[in-house]
Design a protein around this motif. Structure first.
Motif, PDB file in Angstrom:
ATOM      1  N   PHE A 203      20.868  -7.885  13.468  1.00 20.15           N
ATOM      2  CA  PHE A 203      21.012  -8.916  12.262  1.00 20.15           C
ATOM      3  C   PHE A 203      22.085  -9.261  11.192  1.00 20.15           C
ATOM      4  N   LEU A 204      21.740  -7.921  10.507  1.00 17.69           N
ATOM      5  CA  LEU A 204      22.721  -7.288   9.532  1.00 17.69           C
ATOM      6  C   LEU A 204      23.910  -7.895   9.180  1.00 17.69           C
ATOM      7  N   THR A 205      24.893  -7.465  10.556  1.00 19.54           N
ATOM      8  CA  THR A 205      26.097  -6.909  10.393  1.00 19.54           C
ATOM      9  C   THR A 205      26.649  -8.412  11.070  1.00 19.54           C
ATOM     10  N   GLY A 206      25.911  -8.341  11.968  1.00 18.75           N
ATOM     11  CA  GLY A 206      26.060  -9.443  12.634  1.00 18.75           C
ATOM     12  C   GLY A 206      26.322 -11.065  11.601  1.00 18.75           C
ATOM     13  N   ALA A 207      25.850 -11.096  10.845  1.00 16.03           N
ATOM     14  CA  ALA A 207      26.256 -12.648  10.094  1.00 16.03           C
ATOM     15  C   ALA A 207      27.225 -12.522   9.342  1.00 16.03           C
ATOM     16  N   SER A 208      26.968 -10.953   8.844  1.00 14.41           N
ATOM     17  CA  SER A 208      28.357 -10.990   8.427  1.00 14.41           C
ATOM     18  C   SER A 208      29.931 -11.118   8.682  1.00 14.41           C
ATOM     19  N   ILE A 209      29.788 -10.453   9.798  1.00 12.96           N
ATOM     20  CA  ILE A 209      31.019 -10.311  10.700  1.00 12.96           C
ATOM     21  C   ILE A 209      31.248 -11.912  10.353  1.00 12.96           C
ATOM     22  N   ILE A 210      30.301 -12.431  11.540  1.00 14.93           N
ATOM     23  CA  ILE A 210      30.350 -14.142  11.594  1.00 14.93           C
ATOM     24  C   ILE A 210      30.974 -15.347  10.271  1.00 14.93           C
ATOM     25  N   GLY A 211      30.216 -15.103   9.137  1.00 17.31           N
ATOM     26  CA  GLY A 211      30.807 -15.710   7.178  1.00 17.31           C
ATOM     27  C   GLY A 211      32.338 -15.260   7.981  1.00 17.31           C
ATOM     28  N   GLY A 212      32.475 -13.276   7.664  1.00 11.65           N
ATOM     29  CA  GLY A 212      33.660 -13.179   6.715  1.00 11.65           C
ATOM     30  C   GLY A 212      34.646 -13.751   7.753  1.00 11.65           C
ATOM     31  N   GLY A 213      34.063 -13.421   9.326  1.00 13.08           N
ATOM     32  CA  GLY A 213      35.435 -14.180   9.879  1.00 13.08           C
ATOM     33  C   GLY A 213      35.746 -15.833   9.881  1.00 13.08           C
ATOM     34  N   VAL A 214      34.735 -16.686   9.289  1.00  6.96           N
ATOM     35  CA  VAL A 214      35.719 -17.635   9.011  1.00  6.96           C
ATOM     36  C   VAL A 214      36.674 -17.937   7.648  1.00  6.96           C
ATOM     37  N   ARG A 215      36.927 -16.444   6.732  1.00  5.56           N
ATOM     38  CA  ARG A 215      38.044 -16.441   6.330  1.00  5.56           C
ATOM     39  C   ARG A 215      38.812 -15.693   6.734  1.00  5.56           C
ATOM     40  N   ALA A 216      38.963 -14.735   7.336  1.00  5.64           N
ATOM     41  CA  ALA A 216      39.882 -13.835   7.440  1.00  5.64           C
ATOM     42  C   ALA A 216      39.372 -13.439  10.019  1.00  5.64           C
TER      43      ALA A 216
END
Length: 201
Positions: free
Chosen positions: A67-80
């Motif tokens: 949950f913690l990692t996936g949320a950041s990957i999805i959020g960071g994937g919007v920018r990069a």
């Protein structure tokens, strides 16, 4: 927020203290007998509780980390968008934590045989096995719970740092590997504790 934590911890502690003082001051202190509870509880109960804690806490830690990692990957994937596939290694590290719990649960269950109605269930060797599987399962489960949270937080940081600067990914990945080793330590402790226990018969 702080008052809520005081209420959730303070009220049960105060209630237990008042109940204990009531038993002590009314001459019924012997009703709270920890030794009798440990002796009267079936070794199967301790063993199966340990197996359940091992598996349940390990899966909880893996899910929390994903949950913690996936949320950041999805959020960071919007920018990069380039970070989406590279950072899936953090998800794999989190999933390994659950696999550790499954492996140890299988090892612990092999120590159990179908229960008999005979009174010989309450033998010292069966008690040793029951307590060993309980504490081994609790240790493995807690190690994997904290390992999953640590890997999830580190993987979340790796995803955000990678989105900002691609050169930081490998450096943070090294820290993530060290965080994932905590689960392996729990697995080794579980093997050591469970290896000394015989089968419950």
């Amino acid at each position: 927020m702080a008052y809520g934590s005081y209420a959730t911890i303070g009220f049960p502690a105060a209630a237990a203290t008042i109940f204990g003082l009531h038993l002590l001051l009314t001459g019924k202190g012997e009703t709270f007998n920890v030794g009798a509870f440990l002796e009267e509880t079936s070794p199967y109960s301790w063993a199966t509780l340990g197996v359940g804690l091992c598996l349940g806490l390990s899966v909880l830690g893996a899910g929390w980390g994903i949950f913690l990692t996936g949320a950041s990957i999805i959020g960071g994937g919007v920018r990069a968008p380039r970070i989406r596939t590279k950072n899936l290694i953090s998800i794999v590290f989190c999933e390994v934590v659950a696999i550790y719990g499954v492996i140890m649960s299988i090892v612990f269950v092999q120590k159990l045989s179908p229960p008999s109605a005979d009174i010989s269930l309450y033998t010292p060797s069966n008690y040793f096995t029951g307590f060993a599987l309980f504490w081994g399962g609790l240790t493995v489960g807690l190690c994997n719970l904290f390992c999953g949270i640590a890997v999830g937080m580190t993987g979340s940081t790796a995803a955000i740092a990678d989105a900002a600067d691609g050169t930081l990914f490998v450096r943070i990945l090294v820290v993530e590997v060290f965080a994932s080793i905590m689960g392996l330590f729990g697995l080794i402790i579980g093997l050591l504790v469970g290896g000394k226990a015989g089968n419950i018969e």
